[in-house]
Design an enzyme around this catalytic site. Structure first.
Site, short mmCIF file in Angstrom:
data_model
loop_
_atom_site.label_atom_id
_atom_site.label_comp_id
_atom_site.label_asym_id
_atom_site.label_seq_id
_atom_site.Cartn_x
_atom_site.Cartn_y
_atom_site.Cartn_z
N ASP A 193 0.86 -1.19 0.00
CA ASP A 193 0.00 0.00 0.00
C ASP A 193 0.89 1.23 0.00
OD1 ASP A 193 -2.94 1.02 0.48
OD2 ASP A 193 -1.64 2.21 1.77
N GLU A 224 1.05 5.65 0.21
CA GLU A 224 0.45 6.97 0.41
C GLU A 224 1.24 7.94 -0.46
OE1 GLU A 224 -2.27 7.17 1.97
OE2 GLU A 224 -2.19 5.15 2.86
N ASP A 258 -2.77 -0.19 6.38
CA ASP A 258 -3.67 -0.58 5.29
C ASP A 258 -3.19 -1.86 4.61
OD1 ASP A 258 -5.02 1.67 5.93
OD2 ASP A 258 -4.80 2.68 3.98
N HIS A 268 -5.56 4.88 6.41
CA HIS A 268 -4.83 5.64 5.40
C HIS A 268 -3.35 5.82 5.76
CE1 HIS A 268 -8.27 6.52 2.90
NE2 HIS A 268 -8.96 6.88 3.98
#
Length: 585
Positions: free
Chosen positions: A27, A29, A173, A168
């Site tokens: 994952d 960001e 995540d 998030h």
């Protein structure tokens, strides 16, 4: 230092069960939604296999730019948090090493893979095109609106009782996505998704009944061979060949199989019978023989190869080219074919009559014209020398017959010259349909010559050859154009000892009496192509002469015609002398 992500493509080829697959759930960001304009701010990844966590990777990333306020509100990541974080160049190299040999998994994988790919491109690293699984796509397949309001990570994490709540942040995540992945795999297993190749196509629209039949491939070997689909009565529905039997058969139950008739066949099939072969060559030939023997209803390849038509010169005072079902070996010249269809033979016959002016009438003409004989319309059009009325004597007509016989033996220059002039003239006159017809006639004639020249090249009583392969030296014994034995020698030093045993135990192949030979024509063509491959070595030959085809024969002529007319080229290997050598030693 250059780092590459080795995401083994062999995972799919080997038909790996899902409990043996190593997944790296990742994952990211980022500063925004564009892989080209925005940058990564955090990477989180978890490596798992069989439900067990093997390792985790989590780190902030300095994006070298300010993080937009709305992103900070969403993720909680501020500029101050990333100012001392490693740059993406260092983090991406670490991640690639962490993910080596694994399948990548992400929730909305297109987003994450887009940023990873863009990062590699900016660093000058090759993108390895890994196997990727998207949990969003899988969820759309097995999670209904009654169970979850949407397919967002948070909704699915609640449905599958994930150990962590998505927030998030990349590592959190990724951990939640691991639990979602396992929940989805549990639901997909009853639908026949038990191997990696099933999983990568699980989101495709394949009927559940068809996917469940993937169990027919369970227990099949990962080896070259032939597979037979059978119905509940044992009738053979379809015969195919594969370098990996298990992987190939499993593909019939995924979206990779697009053919409607195959979907129908799979619906009827009750079991699959494998026949393991020593080499892919043996598998190809066994497939041809089985199709000819059993005539499976779902095979489109000719199920009656022995009925293919030939063209031969008749035995009479003024010979003509005639379409026949077989040709005896006693006729040593003036033979073409076999043609794949009657229509192709008819086109070739038209070309013969046009190029070589051989008569087209079917009457058996006497050595001397009969009193009162009249010429046909072809003679009036200048397309026949009219031996029936004495328009040409036997010597003159014999010269035309000799020219055709020379063409059959490999002298293709007159045909090419005639075709070029005729097609060029018709095109210049804008008679394009007639030009296309002339081209088709010429192609049909050359293909008939090509096949007979290949057959002639392998009419030897016995031929033994070897070629290096991935598992050792592939050795074949060919008798009268038929594969009599094949095996693999682990080392070059073992080849000669293996040859003695193979020759002693090889199939006894009686000498043929017709030009069709002792094997199906397609089998002999496959052997001919195998012998032409680089690295082939001739070990023994009964007649002492290497099988060969004319350098300026049909192979060369088809290539020459293709270069002028934009047709598919035909590969040919030329030797040093006057023949195109097949598998030169």
């Amino acid at each position: 230092m250059t780092t590459t992500l080795a995401l083994q493509p062999s995972l799919l080829e080997d038909g790996l069960p899902l409990h043996e697959v190593e997944f790296v759930v990742v994952d990211l960001e980022t500063t925004g939604g564009s892989p080209n304009a925005d940058r990564i701010t955090e990477i989180g990844a978890v490596r798992v296999r069989g439900g067990q966590v093997l390792g985790e990777l989590g780190t902030l990333v300095n994006p070298d730019r300010a993080i937009p306020p709305q992103i900070t509100v969403l993720t909680g990541i501020t500029d101050a948090m990333v100012v001392d974080a490693p740059r993406v160049e260092d983090v991406l190299a670490t991640f690639m090493e962490f993910a080596r040999g694994a399948v990548l998994v992400a929730h909305n994988a297109r987003f994450d893979m887009g940023f990873l790919r863009a990062g590699c491109e900016r660093m000058g690293l090759p993108w390895p095109s890994p196997v990727v699984v998207d949990t969003v796509a899988l969820a759309r397949r097995v999670v209904t609106r009654d169970e979850a309001p949407n397919h967002k990570l948070g909704s699915l994490a609640r449905l599958f009782h994930a150990a962590v709540v998505p927030d998030h942040r990349a590592l959190t995540d990724a951990r939640a996505t691991v639990d979602v992945l396992h929940g989805l795999l549990a639901r997909l297993a009853p639908l026949g998704v038990t191997h990696l190749e099933d999983l990568v196509t699980a989101a495709d629209p394949v009927p559940e009944a068809r996917r469940r039949k993937a169990t027919l491939a369970d227990g099949l070997p990962s080896a070259p061979g032939v597979y037979q689909f059978l119905d509940h009565t044992g009738r053979i529905l379809y015969v195919g060949t594969a370098t990996n039997l298990r992987t190939r058969v499993r593909s019939y139950f995924t979206a990779a199989e697009k053919r409607k008739r195959m979907a129908e066949m799979v619906t009827i099939a009750a079991r699959v019978h494998p026949i393991v072969c020593a080499t892919p060559l043996e598998a190809s030939i066994r497939e041809i023989r089985l199709i000819a023997e059993h005539r499976p209803p779902y095979n489109r390849r000719s199920r009656s190869p022995g009925s293919e038509p030939w063209i031969r010169l008749t035995d009479e005072a003024f010979p003509r080219a005639s379409i026949v079902r077989s040709v005896p070996l006693t006729q040593t010249t003036g033979v073409l074919g076999p043609f794949r269809t009657r229509s192709q033979a008819t086109l070739a016959l038209e070309s013969i009559q046009s190029v070589f002016a051989l008569r087209g009438c079917t009457d058996r003409l006497p050595a001397r014209p009969a009193a009162g004989a009249t010429a046909c319309s072809l003679a009036e059009l200048g397309r026949c020398a009219a031996p029936c009325t004495g328009g040409i004597d036997r010597a003159g007509y014999g010269a035309m017959v000799a020219a055709f016989a020379a063409f059959c033996d490999g002298e293709t220059a007159p045909l090419l010259l005639h075709a070029a002039q005729r097609i060029g003239l018709l095109s210049a006159q804008h008679r394009y349909e007639e030009a296309a017809r002339e081209r088709d006639r010429c192609q049909a004639l050359l293909r008939g010559a090509q096949r007979v020249q290949r057959l002639r090249a392998l009419r030897t009583e016995q031929l033994v050859a070897a070629r290096p392969g991935s598992g050792g030296w592939e050795v074949v014994v060919v008798r009268h154009g038929r594969l009599a034995a094949t095996a693999v020698a682990p080392r070059a030093a073992d080849v000669l000892g293996l040859v003695d045993a193979m020759v002693a135990t090889a199939e006894d192949v009686p000498a043929p009496t017709t030009w069709s030979g002792a094997a199906l024509v397609e089998e002999t063509e496959i052997l001919s192509h195998w012998l032409e491959q680089p690295g082939v070595r001739l070990i023994a030959l009964s007649e002492g002469l290497a099988p060969s085809r004319p350098v300026r024969g049909a192979d060369h002529a088809l290539s020459d015609l293709a270069s002028h007319l934009g047709l598919p080229a035909v590969e040919v290997t030329e030797g040093d002398g006057g023949t195109a050598e097949v598998g030169a030693a």
